[in-house]
Design an enzyme around this catalytic site. Structure first.
Site, PDB file in Angstrom:
ATOM      1  CB  SER A   1      -0.931   0.021   1.227  1.00 27.24           C
ATOM      2  OG  SER A   1      -1.800  -1.037   1.556  1.00 27.24           O
TER       3      SER A   1
HETATM    4  N1  SAH Z   1       1.018  -5.525   4.281  1.00 22.89           N
HETATM    5  C1  SAH Z   1       1.508  -5.902   3.085  1.00 22.89           C
HETATM    6  C2  SAH Z   1       0.584  -5.665   1.906  1.00 22.89           C
HETATM    7  C3  SAH Z   1       0.307  -7.105   1.256  1.00 22.89           C
HETATM    8  S1  SAH Z   1      -0.978  -6.815   0.037  1.00 22.89           S
HETATM    9  C4  SAH Z   1       2.749  -5.358   2.919  1.00 22.89           C
HETATM   10  O1  SAH Z   1       3.297  -4.509   3.787  1.00 22.89           O
HETATM   11  O2  SAH Z   1       3.491  -5.491   2.041  1.00 22.89           O
HETATM   12  C5  SAH Z   1      -2.164  -8.041   0.723  1.00 22.89           C
HETATM   13  C6  SAH Z   1      -1.677  -9.394   1.000  1.00 22.89           C
HETATM   14  O3  SAH Z   1      -2.993 -10.243   1.575  1.00 22.89           O
HETATM   15  C7  SAH Z   1      -1.212 -10.089  -0.413  1.00 22.89           C
HETATM   16  O4  SAH Z   1       0.007 -10.638   0.105  1.00 22.89           O
HETATM   17  C8  SAH Z   1      -2.140 -11.576  -0.185  1.00 22.89           C
HETATM   18  O5  SAH Z   1      -1.757 -12.714  -0.871  1.00 22.89           O
HETATM   19  C9  SAH Z   1      -2.703 -11.526   1.338  1.00 22.89           C
HETATM   20  N2  SAH Z   1      -3.950 -12.048   1.369  1.00 22.89           N
HETATM   21  C10 SAH Z   1      -5.083 -12.273   1.017  1.00 22.89           C
HETATM   22  N3  SAH Z   1      -6.153 -12.967   1.765  1.00 22.89           N
HETATM   23  C11 SAH Z   1      -5.396 -13.690   2.462  1.00 22.89           C
HETATM   24  C12 SAH Z   1      -5.854 -14.354   3.532  1.00 22.89           C
HETATM   25  N4  SAH Z   1      -7.015 -14.988   3.595  1.00 22.89           N
HETATM   26  N5  SAH Z   1      -5.040 -14.911   4.487  1.00 22.89           N
HETATM   27  C13 SAH Z   1      -3.751 -14.262   4.866  1.00 22.89           C
HETATM   28  N6  SAH Z   1      -3.243 -13.365   3.669  1.00 22.89           N
HETATM   29  C14 SAH Z   1      -4.118 -12.954   2.639  1.00 22.89           C
END
Ligand code: SAH
Length: 253
Positions: A97
């Site tokens: 993000s």
């Molecule tokens: N906080 C992260 C942003 C990652 S984007 C950062 O700082 O980089 C969102 C992430 O959520 C993705 O990697 C995706 O694979 C994960 N995601 C989506 N659904 C999920 C679930 N049910 N459990 C765990 N992770 C999930």
């Protein structure tokens, strides 16, 4: 599910730029790929000034944003954009993000609450991605449990975070829709992926006085930031601004 990474229990808040690797001559400048070098602290401070100008007021959040080296979580080709107010790809169709959204969500998560330690208590993050937000959270929360459903991103985050040596960050591989009961109850639950509704497990694992901050689909298909607070007697939900997060998916891959 793996429980905690074997990080040495030492925190290096002002780690500065990464050390040069390999056989660089002694006089070579310690520069990160793409030209962000020893002055990355200055670049981050500019980012933080901008965040403050955009309305982020919690000094602890601003301090955390100024400490975490965002450029070390993105691909070398994107390093020069690491401190711009933009979301960036982290592989497998997922994104990190933009700084403003990370800061805003963590500010909402804190909601002015602090324990005697000066930090929030235990926090659960759903969607570790590259691990950047987990690193920011580690500065404002006592313990951070961060869960990722894509194995390769879970491993990437572990690799990214290794050198930061954050003893209070616990990386988990699994489906975050089920929360992580072993770490519950949580003072805060923060989702980096948006679902149709906030999963019941998160509500169950939220402490009294705790807060959930999660992008959630609204009628009409828009996504908005939702804050849920658990009081002694009820769950209070507030719907805030429109956001654009990757989807919350079930299962692991
Ligand atoms: N906080 C992260 C942003 C990652 S984007 C950062 O700082 O980089 C969102 C992430 O959520 C993705 O990697 C995706 O694979 C994960 N995601 C989506 N659904 C999920 C679930 N049910 N459990 C765990 N992770 C999930």
């Amino acid at each position: 599910m793996s429980r905690r990474p074997g990080f040495p229990a030492r925190l290096e808040p002002f780690a500065g730029a990464p050390k040069p690797r390999g056989n660089l001559p002694a006089a070579a400048p310690a520069a990160a790929p793409g030209g962000i070098g020893l002055d990355s602290q200055a670049v981050r401070l500019r980012m933080v000034q901008k965040l403050a100008g955009q309305g982020i007021a919690d000094v602890q959040v601003l301090a955390a944003m100024s400490l975490v080296q965002r450029h070390r979580f993105v691909d070398s080709a994107l390093v020069n954009q690491a401190y711009e107010d933009t979301s960036l790809p982290i592989g497998l169709g997922q994104t990190i993000s933009k700084p403003n959204v990370v800061a805003r969500m963590i500010e909402l998560l804190l909601g002015g609450r602090r324990e005697a330690s000066g930090k929030l208590g235990r926090v659960l993050e759903i969607g570790t991605g590259c691990g950047y937000q987990a690193a920011v959270l580690s500065r404002v929360a006592g313990e951070v449990y961060s869960i990722e459903r894509l194995r390769s991103l879970h491993e990437k985050a572990r690799e990214n975070l290794r050198t930061f040596r954050l003893a209070n960050v616990h990386l988990l591989f699994g489906d975050g829709m089920a929360g992580y009961a072993k770490g519950a109850p949580y003072a805060g639950i923060i989702a980096a992926a948006g679902g149709d509704a906030v999963p019941a497990a998160w509500l169950d694992q939220l402490a009294v006085g705790g807060r959930i901050v999660a992008p959630t689909s609204m009628p009409g298909g828009m996504q908005a930031l939702v804050v849920i607070e658990r009081t002694m007697t009820e769950l209070k939900q507030t719907v805030l601004e429109t956001v654009h997060f990757v989807p919350l998916k079930s299962g692991i891959a």
